[in-house]
Design a protein around this motif. Structure first.
Motif, short mmCIF file in Angstrom:
data_model
loop_
_atom_site.label_atom_id
_atom_site.label_comp_id
_atom_site.label_asym_id
_atom_site.label_seq_id
_atom_site.Cartn_x
_atom_site.Cartn_y
_atom_site.Cartn_z
N GLY A 92 0.83 -1.20 0.00
CA GLY A 92 0.00 0.00 0.00
C GLY A 92 0.86 1.24 0.00
O GLY A 92 1.98 1.23 0.50
N GLN A 93 0.35 2.30 -0.60
CA GLN A 93 1.02 3.59 -0.59
C GLN A 93 0.00 4.66 -0.20
O GLN A 93 -1.13 4.66 -0.70
N ILE A 94 0.42 5.54 0.68
CA ILE A 94 -0.40 6.68 1.10
C ILE A 94 0.29 7.94 0.60
O ILE A 94 1.49 8.10 0.78
N VAL A 95 -0.47 8.82 -0.03
CA VAL A 95 0.08 10.08 -0.53
C VAL A 95 -0.70 11.21 0.11
O VAL A 95 -1.90 11.37 -0.15
N GLU A 96 -0.02 11.96 0.97
CA GLU A 96 -0.65 13.09 1.64
C GLU A 96 -1.08 14.14 0.61
O GLU A 96 -0.40 14.35 -0.38
N GLY A 97 -2.21 14.76 0.86
CA GLY A 97 -2.67 15.84 -0.01
C GLY A 97 -3.52 15.38 -1.18
O GLY A 97 -3.98 16.20 -1.97
N GLU A 98 -3.74 14.07 -1.29
CA GLU A 98 -4.57 13.55 -2.38
C GLU A 98 -6.05 13.56 -1.99
O GLU A 98 -6.38 13.44 -0.81
N PRO A 99 -6.94 13.67 -2.98
CA PRO A 99 -8.36 13.55 -2.67
C PRO A 99 -8.67 12.13 -2.21
O PRO A 99 -7.95 11.19 -2.55
N VAL A 100 -9.72 12.00 -1.43
CA VAL A 100 -10.16 10.69 -0.96
C VAL A 100 -11.56 10.46 -1.52
O VAL A 100 -12.49 11.19 -1.20
N LEU A 101 -11.69 9.43 -2.38
CA LEU A 101 -12.97 9.13 -3.02
C LEU A 101 -13.45 7.78 -2.51
O LEU A 101 -13.03 6.73 -2.99
N ALA A 102 -14.33 7.81 -1.53
CA ALA A 102 -14.86 6.58 -0.93
C ALA A 102 -16.17 6.21 -1.61
O ALA A 102 -16.97 7.08 -1.97
N ARG A 103 -16.38 4.90 -1.76
CA ARG A 103 -17.61 4.40 -2.38
C ARG A 103 -18.84 4.96 -1.67
O ARG A 103 -18.92 4.96 -0.45
N GLY A 104 -19.77 5.51 -2.45
CA GLY A 104 -21.00 6.08 -1.92
C GLY A 104 -20.88 7.53 -1.48
O GLY A 104 -21.87 8.16 -1.16
N GLN A 105 -19.67 8.06 -1.45
CA GLN A 105 -19.44 9.45 -1.04
C GLN A 105 -19.71 10.39 -2.20
O GLN A 105 -19.30 10.13 -3.33
N SER A 106 -20.37 11.49 -1.91
CA SER A 106 -20.62 12.52 -2.92
C SER A 106 -19.68 13.69 -2.70
O SER A 106 -19.42 14.08 -1.56
N VAL A 134 -19.70 16.60 0.03
CA VAL A 134 -21.08 17.00 0.28
C VAL A 134 -21.45 16.50 1.68
O VAL A 134 -21.30 15.31 1.98
N VAL A 135 -21.91 17.41 2.51
CA VAL A 135 -22.32 17.06 3.87
C VAL A 135 -23.77 17.47 4.05
O VAL A 135 -24.16 18.59 3.71
N ALA A 136 -24.55 16.57 4.58
CA ALA A 136 -25.96 16.86 4.87
C ALA A 136 -26.26 16.36 6.27
O ALA A 136 -25.82 15.28 6.66
N ASP A 137 -26.97 17.17 7.02
CA ASP A 137 -27.42 16.72 8.33
C ASP A 137 -28.83 17.24 8.56
O ASP A 137 -29.40 17.91 7.70
N GLU A 138 -29.37 16.94 9.70
CA GLU A 138 -30.77 17.30 9.98
C GLU A 138 -30.97 18.81 10.13
O GLU A 138 -32.07 19.31 9.94
N LYS A 139 -29.92 19.52 10.49
CA LYS A 139 -30.06 20.94 10.81
C LYS A 139 -29.80 21.87 9.63
O LYS A 139 -30.26 23.00 9.63
#
Length: 194
Positions: A92-106, A134-139
């Protein structure tokens, strides 16, 4: 006595030293982010593949364009977005400063095509600074937040009596999606005038 005390302090400093994890990037300006991008899109990630390219691991994440905000990708399109880092087999390689695109994330992504790579593949402009989750919450209604993977941001230098440029993170962070989409669409043609 002073030499012994200095030696003891030096040994203690080595023993208690811990890893410092951080990254520092020059903050991208709002105008620069728009100018360097060929698409601004709201996407949802749904598939990822990590591959070796030379001595690096890259992850290609397939995204669905939920809304084409500006540029060459439109609502309903799919694209591959490349980020540095990932896991292939047991490495595995981790690169600081890269975008993180997780499955189901908008996210709102600012993209540009990858030179000499498959058609339909893009890099995120300005790495992690070109991604806003994208962040959504009840408020609150859905809004955008800057990527935490970008690390600490240092303002770019300005010369002369120029006003400090607007930074992309300052323009987008914490704002409603509709407001940001309106600002992108309004500024896009000016940024791409030739």
């Amino acid at each position: 006595m002073i030499r012994r005390l200095a030696a003891v302090c030096a040994v203690l400093a080595v023993l208690v030293a811990a890893d410092a994890r951080a990254s520092v990037s020059i903050a991208v300006t709002w105008d620069g982010l728009l100018r360097e991008s060929t698409a601004a899109v709201l996407v949802t990630a749904f598939e990822g593949r990590a591959v070796w390219e030379g001595n690096r691991i890259y992850t290609y994440t397939r995204v669905h364009v939920d809304r084409g905000v500006a540029g060459e990708l439109t609502t309903g399109d799919e694209a591959w977005v490349r980020t540095m880092g990932g896991v292939v087999g047991k490495i595995g390689q981790i690169v600081e400063g890269e975008p993180v695109l997780a499955r189901g994330q908008s996210s709102l992504l600012f993209l540009h095509p990858i030179a000499a790579r498959p058609a339909g593949a893009f890099d995120v402009t300005a790495r992690g600074q070109g991604q806003f989750a994208v962040v959504a919450d009840e408020k609150t209604p859905p809004h955008l937040v800057r990527s935490t993977s970008a690390g600490a941001l240092v303002a770019p230098r300005t010369t002369g009596p120029l006003a400090a440029p607007r930074l992309a993170a300052d323009v987008v962070h914490g704002r409603a999606i509709e407001d940001v989409a309106h600002d992108v669409a309004a500024a896009w043609s000016r940024a791409h005038a030739r």
